[in-house]
Design a protein around this motif. Sequence first.
Motif, PDB file in Angstrom:
ATOM      1  N   GLN A 114       0.884  -1.374  -0.110  1.00 39.70           N
ATOM      2  CA  GLN A 114      -0.047  -0.095   0.000  1.00 39.70           C
ATOM      3  C   GLN A 114       1.015   1.309   0.121  1.00 39.70           C
ATOM      4  O   GLN A 114       0.537   2.272  -0.682  1.00 39.70           O
ATOM      5  N   GLN A 115       2.037   1.096   0.779  1.00 44.75           N
ATOM      6  CA  GLN A 115       2.815   2.406   0.848  1.00 44.75           C
ATOM      7  C   GLN A 115       3.458   2.579  -0.548  1.00 44.75           C
ATOM      8  O   GLN A 115       3.598   3.905  -1.107  1.00 44.75           O
ATOM      9  N   MET A 116       4.006   1.441  -1.218  1.00 50.12           N
ATOM     10  CA  MET A 116       4.454   1.772  -2.711  1.00 50.12           C
ATOM     11  C   MET A 116       3.664   2.253  -3.435  1.00 50.12           C
ATOM     12  O   MET A 116       3.738   2.994  -4.191  1.00 50.12           O
ATOM     13  N   HIS A 117       2.170   2.045  -3.186  1.00 51.14           N
ATOM     14  CA  HIS A 117       1.199   2.443  -4.203  1.00 51.14           C
ATOM     15  C   HIS A 117       1.052   4.035  -4.047  1.00 51.14           C
ATOM     16  O   HIS A 117       0.874   4.708  -4.991  1.00 51.14           O
ATOM     17  N   ARG A 118       0.981   4.328  -2.694  1.00 48.13           N
ATOM     18  CA  ARG A 118       0.950   5.878  -2.425  1.00 48.13           C
ATOM     19  C   ARG A 118       2.198   6.695  -2.842  1.00 48.13           C
ATOM     20  O   ARG A 118       2.114   7.537  -3.556  1.00 48.13           O
ATOM     21  N   TYR A 119       3.510   6.015  -2.910  1.00 42.96           N
ATOM     22  CA  TYR A 119       4.621   6.745  -3.534  1.00 42.96           C
ATOM     23  C   TYR A 119       4.322   6.814  -4.835  1.00 42.96           C
ATOM     24  O   TYR A 119       4.744   7.800  -5.409  1.00 42.96           O
ATOM     25  N   SER A 120       3.790   5.650  -5.449  1.00 44.40           N
ATOM     26  CA  SER A 120       3.746   5.809  -7.050  1.00 44.40           C
ATOM     27  C   SER A 120       2.654   6.887  -7.380  1.00 44.40           C
ATOM     28  O   SER A 120       2.911   7.626  -8.382  1.00 44.40           O
ATOM     29  N   GLU A 121       1.568   7.047  -6.554  1.00 47.95           N
ATOM     30  CA  GLU A 121       0.566   7.866  -6.904  1.00 47.95           C
ATOM     31  C   GLU A 121       1.251   9.420  -6.776  1.00 47.95           C
ATOM     32  O   GLU A 121       1.062  10.305  -7.496  1.00 47.95           O
ATOM     33  N   GLN A 122       2.047   9.606  -5.515  1.00 48.19           N
ATOM     34  CA  GLN A 122       2.837  10.908  -5.379  1.00 48.19           C
ATOM     35  C   GLN A 122       3.661  11.234  -6.146  1.00 48.19           C
ATOM     36  O   GLN A 122       3.651  12.333  -6.706  1.00 48.19           O
ATOM     37  N   LYS A 123       4.349  10.273  -6.763  1.00 51.08           N
ATOM     38  CA  LYS A 123       5.300  10.229  -8.014  1.00 51.08           C
ATOM     39  C   LYS A 123       4.771  11.000  -9.222  1.00 51.08           C
ATOM     40  O   LYS A 123       5.366  11.797  -9.716  1.00 51.08           O
ATOM     41  N   LYS A 124       3.479  10.387  -9.499  1.00 48.76           N
ATOM     42  CA  LYS A 124       2.824  10.979 -10.793  1.00 48.76           C
ATOM     43  C   LYS A 124       2.503  12.439 -10.514  1.00 48.76           C
ATOM     44  O   LYS A 124       2.774  13.250 -11.606  1.00 48.76           O
ATOM     45  N   LEU A 125       2.079  12.759  -9.331  1.00 50.81           N
ATOM     46  CA  LEU A 125       1.711  14.296  -9.229  1.00 50.81           C
ATOM     47  C   LEU A 125       2.833  15.189  -9.315  1.00 50.81           C
ATOM     48  O   LEU A 125       2.647  16.150  -9.894  1.00 50.81           O
ATOM     49  N   LEU A 126       3.971  14.564  -8.730  1.00 49.23           N
ATOM     50  CA  LEU A 126       5.286  15.456  -8.886  1.00 49.23           C
ATOM     51  C   LEU A 126       5.837  15.790  -9.966  1.00 49.23           C
ATOM     52  O   LEU A 126       6.035  16.714 -10.391  1.00 49.23           O
ATOM     53  N   GLU A 127       5.503  14.514 -10.941  1.00 49.73           N
ATOM     54  CA  GLU A 127       6.032  14.652 -12.382  1.00 49.73           C
ATOM     55  C   GLU A 127       5.255  15.462 -13.187  1.00 49.73           C
ATOM     56  O   GLU A 127       5.833  16.395 -13.836  1.00 49.73           O
ATOM     57  N   ARG A 128       3.908  15.518 -12.781  1.00 48.55           N
ATOM     58  CA  ARG A 128       3.171  16.716 -13.278  1.00 48.55           C
ATOM     59  C   ARG A 128       3.485  17.966 -13.212  1.00 48.55           C
ATOM     60  O   ARG A 128       3.568  18.883 -14.097  1.00 48.55           O
ATOM     61  N   GLU A 129       3.626  18.331 -11.857  1.00 52.73           N
ATOM     62  CA  GLU A 129       4.244  19.711 -11.419  1.00 52.73           C
ATOM     63  C   GLU A 129       5.372  19.745 -12.058  1.00 52.73           C
ATOM     64  O   GLU A 129       5.668  21.141 -12.353  1.00 52.73           O
ATOM     65  N   ILE A 130       6.338  19.019 -11.942  1.00 56.48           N
ATOM     66  CA  ILE A 130       7.840  19.284 -12.691  1.00 56.48           C
ATOM     67  C   ILE A 130       7.595  19.556 -14.258  1.00 56.48           C
ATOM     68  O   ILE A 130       8.196  20.627 -14.910  1.00 56.48           O
ATOM     69  N   PHE A 131       6.500  18.907 -14.902  1.00 55.95           N
ATOM     70  CA  PHE A 131       6.381  19.350 -16.348  1.00 55.95           C
ATOM     71  C   PHE A 131       5.906  20.516 -16.278  1.00 55.95           C
ATOM     72  O   PHE A 131       6.112  21.269 -17.448  1.00 55.95           O
TER      73      PHE A 131
END
Length: 144
Positions: A114-131
């Motif tokens: 579950q924690q890995m899934h949360r990290y993955s979701e957070q990573k997607k949002l960070l990548e959008r912000e960086i873009f």
Amino acid sequence: MLRINWQFVLSLCLSLGLLSCANSHRDYQKEHKDFMSLAARAKEEFKGPAYKDWLNRKLQEKQSHLQALASWQDREERIHGQHEMIDSSSSASGSASGGAGPSVHDFKARNSAQQMHRYSEQKKLLEREIFYLKSQLSALESEG
């Protein structure tokens, strides 16, 4: 004599643990929306070099956070693999000896997943912000 139903006690403890874990996690979607509103406000309020400095500073912050998140995710993947391996070996030996019931390692492996899934979701949002930040910087450079 009082007889305790251990399965009920165990399921109650697990439910309380999961409930407390669920309530303690941050709302990354809300944080993402808040950041995007902050970015829109910064675009309106800052002019020229000040906006470019803000974008560069936020870009560095987001990239650093993304790197940290990737290392946390790698660590969590290793932990997950270890718990799954321990659970599968204890399940095999437990079934041979007649043991039954949920394993602590199974619980920890699920929690880790579950924690890995949360990290993955957070990573997607960070990548959008960086873009977004990079596209704003690129737009500034093409204007000037």
